[in-house]
Design a protein around this motif. Sequence first.
Motif, PDB file in Angstrom:
ATOM      1  N   THR A 223       0.820  -1.214   0.000  1.00  0.00           N
ATOM      2  CA  THR A 223       0.000   0.000   0.000  1.00  0.00           C
ATOM      3  C   THR A 223       0.849   1.257   0.000  1.00  0.00           C
ATOM      4  O   THR A 223       0.316   2.358  -0.169  1.00  0.00           O
ATOM      5  CB  THR A 223      -0.916   0.000   1.230  1.00  0.00           C
ATOM      6  OG1 THR A 223      -0.122  -0.184   2.413  1.00  0.00           O
ATOM      7  CG2 THR A 223      -1.941  -1.119   1.139  1.00  0.00           C
ATOM      8  N   GLN A 224       2.160   1.130   0.213  1.00  0.00           N
ATOM      9  CA  GLN A 224       3.050   2.294   0.204  1.00  0.00           C
ATOM     10  C   GLN A 224       3.705   2.518  -1.150  1.00  0.00           C
ATOM     11  O   GLN A 224       4.505   3.441  -1.299  1.00  0.00           O
ATOM     12  CB  GLN A 224       4.150   2.112   1.259  1.00  0.00           C
ATOM     13  CG  GLN A 224       3.653   2.061   2.691  1.00  0.00           C
ATOM     14  CD  GLN A 224       4.781   1.830   3.668  1.00  0.00           C
ATOM     15  OE1 GLN A 224       5.304   0.722   3.797  1.00  0.00           O
ATOM     16  NE2 GLN A 224       5.196   2.890   4.360  1.00  0.00           N
ATOM     17  N   LEU A 225       3.425   1.676  -2.125  1.00  0.00           N
ATOM     18  CA  LEU A 225       4.128   1.723  -3.409  1.00  0.00           C
ATOM     19  C   LEU A 225       3.372   2.479  -4.487  1.00  0.00           C
ATOM     20  O   LEU A 225       3.852   2.540  -5.627  1.00  0.00           O
ATOM     21  CB  LEU A 225       4.411   0.289  -3.897  1.00  0.00           C
ATOM     22  CG  LEU A 225       5.222  -0.597  -2.962  1.00  0.00           C
ATOM     23  CD1 LEU A 225       5.394  -1.977  -3.578  1.00  0.00           C
ATOM     24  CD2 LEU A 225       6.578   0.026  -2.674  1.00  0.00           C
ATOM     25  N   ALA A 226       2.220   3.028  -4.174  1.00  0.00           N
ATOM     26  CA  ALA A 226       1.398   3.660  -5.217  1.00  0.00           C
ATOM     27  C   ALA A 226       2.144   4.769  -5.934  1.00  0.00           C
ATOM     28  O   ALA A 226       2.057   4.907  -7.164  1.00  0.00           O
ATOM     29  CB  ALA A 226       0.099   4.192  -4.600  1.00  0.00           C
ATOM     30  N   LEU A 227       2.909   5.578  -5.189  1.00  0.00           N
ATOM     31  CA  LEU A 227       3.609   6.721  -5.790  1.00  0.00           C
ATOM     32  C   LEU A 227       5.123   6.522  -5.836  1.00  0.00           C
ATOM     33  O   LEU A 227       5.842   7.432  -6.240  1.00  0.00           O
ATOM     34  CB  LEU A 227       3.290   7.992  -4.999  1.00  0.00           C
ATOM     35  CG  LEU A 227       1.805   8.386  -4.934  1.00  0.00           C
ATOM     36  CD1 LEU A 227       1.634   9.617  -4.053  1.00  0.00           C
ATOM     37  CD2 LEU A 227       1.256   8.646  -6.329  1.00  0.00           C
ATOM     38  N   MET A 228       5.615   5.356  -5.416  1.00  0.00           N
ATOM     39  CA  MET A 228       7.063   5.132  -5.376  1.00  0.00           C
ATOM     40  C   MET A 228       7.580   4.754  -6.760  1.00  0.00           C
ATOM     41  O   MET A 228       7.022   3.895  -7.441  1.00  0.00           O
ATOM     42  CB  MET A 228       7.398   4.035  -4.359  1.00  0.00           C
ATOM     43  CG  MET A 228       8.863   3.981  -3.973  1.00  0.00           C
ATOM     44  SD  MET A 228       9.150   2.876  -2.562  1.00  0.00           S
ATOM     45  CE  MET A 228       8.252   3.739  -1.265  1.00  0.00           C
ATOM     46  N   ARG A 229       8.674   5.419  -7.176  1.00  0.00           N
ATOM     47  CA  ARG A 229       9.257   5.193  -8.491  1.00  0.00           C
ATOM     48  C   ARG A 229      10.789   5.188  -8.382  1.00  0.00           C
ATOM     49  O   ARG A 229      11.357   5.845  -7.487  1.00  0.00           O
ATOM     50  CB  ARG A 229       8.838   6.302  -9.480  1.00  0.00           C
ATOM     51  CG  ARG A 229       7.342   6.409  -9.711  1.00  0.00           C
ATOM     52  CD  ARG A 229       6.795   5.220 -10.481  1.00  0.00           C
ATOM     53  NE  ARG A 229       5.371   5.385 -10.762  1.00  0.00           N
ATOM     54  CZ  ARG A 229       4.397   4.993  -9.963  1.00  0.00           C
ATOM     55  NH1 ARG A 229       4.694   4.424  -8.799  1.00  0.00           N
ATOM     56  NH2 ARG A 229       3.127   5.163 -10.299  1.00  0.00           N
ATOM     57  N   PRO A 230      11.479   4.487  -9.283  1.00  0.00           N
ATOM     58  CA  PRO A 230      12.950   4.543  -9.290  1.00  0.00           C
ATOM     59  C   PRO A 230      13.442   5.970  -9.503  1.00  0.00           C
ATOM     60  O   PRO A 230      12.871   6.737 -10.282  1.00  0.00           O
ATOM     61  CB  PRO A 230      13.328   3.640 -10.471  1.00  0.00           C
ATOM     62  CG  PRO A 230      12.180   2.694 -10.598  1.00  0.00           C
ATOM     63  CD  PRO A 230      10.958   3.489 -10.247  1.00  0.00           C
ATOM     64  N   GLY A 231      14.502   6.316  -8.789  1.00  0.00           N
ATOM     65  CA  GLY A 231      15.089   7.641  -8.887  1.00  0.00           C
ATOM     66  C   GLY A 231      14.660   8.598  -7.798  1.00  0.00           C
ATOM     67  O   GLY A 231      15.272   9.664  -7.639  1.00  0.00           O
ATOM     68  N   GLN A 232      13.622   8.262  -7.053  1.00  0.00           N
ATOM     69  CA  GLN A 232      13.163   9.162  -5.994  1.00  0.00           C
ATOM     70  C   GLN A 232      14.183   9.222  -4.859  1.00  0.00           C
ATOM     71  O   GLN A 232      14.772   8.198  -4.492  1.00  0.00           O
ATOM     72  CB  GLN A 232      11.808   8.699  -5.460  1.00  0.00           C
ATOM     73  CG  GLN A 232      10.679   8.879  -6.465  1.00  0.00           C
ATOM     74  CD  GLN A 232       9.367   8.276  -5.975  1.00  0.00           C
ATOM     75  OE1 GLN A 232       9.353   7.408  -5.123  1.00  0.00           O
ATOM     76  NE2 GLN A 232       8.260   8.744  -6.547  1.00  0.00           N
ATOM     77  N   PRO A 233      14.414  10.406  -4.275  1.00  0.00           N
ATOM     78  CA  PRO A 233      15.429  10.530  -3.213  1.00  0.00           C
ATOM     79  C   PRO A 233      14.965   9.864  -1.927  1.00  0.00           C
ATOM     80  O   PRO A 233      13.772   9.736  -1.656  1.00  0.00           O
ATOM     81  CB  PRO A 233      15.576  12.044  -3.055  1.00  0.00           C
ATOM     82  CG  PRO A 233      14.248  12.584  -3.494  1.00  0.00           C
ATOM     83  CD  PRO A 233      13.762  11.681  -4.594  1.00  0.00           C
ATOM     84  N   ALA A 234      15.944   9.456  -1.128  1.00  0.00           N
ATOM     85  CA  ALA A 234      15.649   8.798   0.137  1.00  0.00           C
ATOM     86  C   ALA A 234      16.682   9.210   1.173  1.00  0.00           C
ATOM     87  O   ALA A 234      17.847   9.466   0.844  1.00  0.00           O
ATOM     88  CB  ALA A 234      15.656   7.275  -0.036  1.00  0.00           C
ATOM     89  N   THR A 235      16.238   9.308   2.409  1.00  0.00           N
ATOM     90  CA  THR A 235      17.141   9.515   3.542  1.00  0.00           C
ATOM     91  C   THR A 235      17.170   8.227   4.350  1.00  0.00           C
ATOM     92  O   THR A 235      16.138   7.547   4.494  1.00  0.00           O
ATOM     93  CB  THR A 235      16.676  10.679   4.422  1.00  0.00           C
ATOM     94  OG1 THR A 235      15.333  10.425   4.857  1.00  0.00           O
ATOM     95  CG2 THR A 235      16.732  11.982   3.652  1.00  0.00           C
ATOM     96  N   ILE A 236      18.339   7.894   4.865  1.00  0.00           N
ATOM     97  CA  ILE A 236      18.536   6.601   5.515  1.00  0.00           C
ATOM     98  C   ILE A 236      19.165   6.835   6.875  1.00  0.00           C
ATOM     99  O   ILE A 236      20.226   7.461   6.981  1.00  0.00           O
ATOM    100  CB  ILE A 236      19.441   5.687   4.661  1.00  0.00           C
ATOM    101  CG1 ILE A 236      18.864   5.541   3.245  1.00  0.00           C
ATOM    102  CG2 ILE A 236      19.608   4.321   5.314  1.00  0.00           C
ATOM    103  CD1 ILE A 236      19.836   4.993   2.241  1.00  0.00           C
ATOM    104  N   VAL A 237      18.500   6.345   7.902  1.00  0.00           N
ATOM    105  CA  VAL A 237      19.029   6.395   9.270  1.00  0.00           C
ATOM    106  C   VAL A 237      19.549   5.006   9.614  1.00  0.00           C
ATOM    107  O   VAL A 237      18.806   4.019   9.518  1.00  0.00           O
ATOM    108  CB  VAL A 237      17.946   6.840  10.272  1.00  0.00           C
ATOM    109  CG1 VAL A 237      18.499   6.807  11.689  1.00  0.00           C
ATOM    110  CG2 VAL A 237      17.445   8.230   9.922  1.00  0.00           C
TER     111      VAL A 237
END
Length: 383
Positions: A298-312
Motif C-alpha cells: 500500500t506504500q508503493l502507489a507513488l514510489m518510483r525509481p530515482g526518488q530521493p531517500a534519507t537513511i538512518v
Amino acid sequence: MPDDNPAPSDQATSDQSETPSKDAAQNEQNDKDKDKDKDSGGTLRKHPILLIIGAVVAVGLIIGGILYWLHARNFESTDDAFVDAHLVQLAPQINGRVTSVTVTDNQLVHAGQMLVTIDSADAQTKVAQTQGQYAQAVGQLKNARAQIHVDQDTYKQALADVAAAQASADNAARDLARYHALVKLNVSAVAQQQYDKARADAQSTAAQRNSALRAAQAKLDQVRASLTQVSAQKGVVDAAKSQIAQANITENYARIAAPVDGHVAQLSVAVGNYVQPGSQMLAIVPLGIYVTANFKETQLALMRPGQPATIVVDSCPGQTLHGHVDSIQRGAGQAFAILPPENATGNYVKVVQRVPVKIAFDALPKECVLGPGMSVEPTVRVR
C-alpha cells in the motif's frame, strides 16, 4: 388489636421527616453548582485573554496537524529494512592441501589479489604431460604433411608411366590396324608371324597401359589418404592443445584470487587444511552495498525509481545518509518462498504483503561501518 394500628402512622411520619432533609441537601448542592458556574463565567468574563489564548492554541494545533499531514503524506518510510550486498562466496575447484593464506579477517582486498594457494604438484605434472603429447602430435602432423609431398611425387611419376604406356599402346594399336588393313587387301601381303606379333604387341601394351592406370589410381588414393591423415592429425593436435589449456586452467585453480574489491568475511581456511571442491573457504563483502527495504504494497502507489531517500542507520548515530530508489522488485517476497502460499484452497484472508525495494547509497560514510544485515530506516520522498 389496638397495638397493631399505630405502626403505619409511625413509618409515614418517619418518611415525611426524612424527605425534607433530602430535598434540602439536593437544593443546597444545586445552589453550589450554580455558584460555581457563576464564578467560572465570571472569571472568564473578568479574564478574556484566557479565551483568546485557548482559541489561539486550538487553532495552532489544528493548523499544525494539517501542516504535519501535508508534509508527512510526501514520504513513505519503514523500519523493515537492512543493508544488503551480493556476497561473493569463494570455494576451491580442485582437491589439495592449502600452502598459503595471504589475507586475514575483515581485510580490504582488491580484484586480482591472491588470497589462497593450494598445492598444485599434480596439476603441474598434468601440464607437462599434455605439453609432451602436444609436441608428439605436432611431429606426427609434420610427418603426415611430408608424406603428402612424397605421395604426390609418386602419383606424378605414375601419371608419366601411364602416358608412356599409353603411347606404346597407341603405337602398337596403329601397327596392328595397318597390318589388318593389308591382310584384308591381300592375305599374302603380310606374313602371319608378323601379324601375330603386331597383335600380341597391341594386347601387351594395352595391358601395360591399364596396369599403369591402376597404379596411378592407387597413388592418387594414397595421396587422398595422406590428406585425410593430415586432417586427422590436425584434430589430434587441436585435442592436445585443448588438453594443455585444460591443464593450465586446473593449475590456475590452485591459486585463488579475489574476483572483486571488498572486505574478507567468514575466513575459515588455514595453511595445512585439505580442501575439496565446493568447500567454503571465505567470503568477500563487495564495496557496492545497498539497502533492501520491505515496504507494504500500500506504500508503493507513488514510489518510483530515482526518488530521493534519507537513511538512518543504527550503527551511525547522529548521521543521516542519502540515497535513491534504484528498483522495485516485481513481486512480494512470499511469492519466492520455498513453499509459496496456495490461496486457491481453503478460506482466504487478505494480508497486506511487503515488497522489497532496492535503495542505492549516494555516498558511503567513512566514519561508520556498514555491512549486510545491519538495520536501517529509510524514508523515501514520493511527492
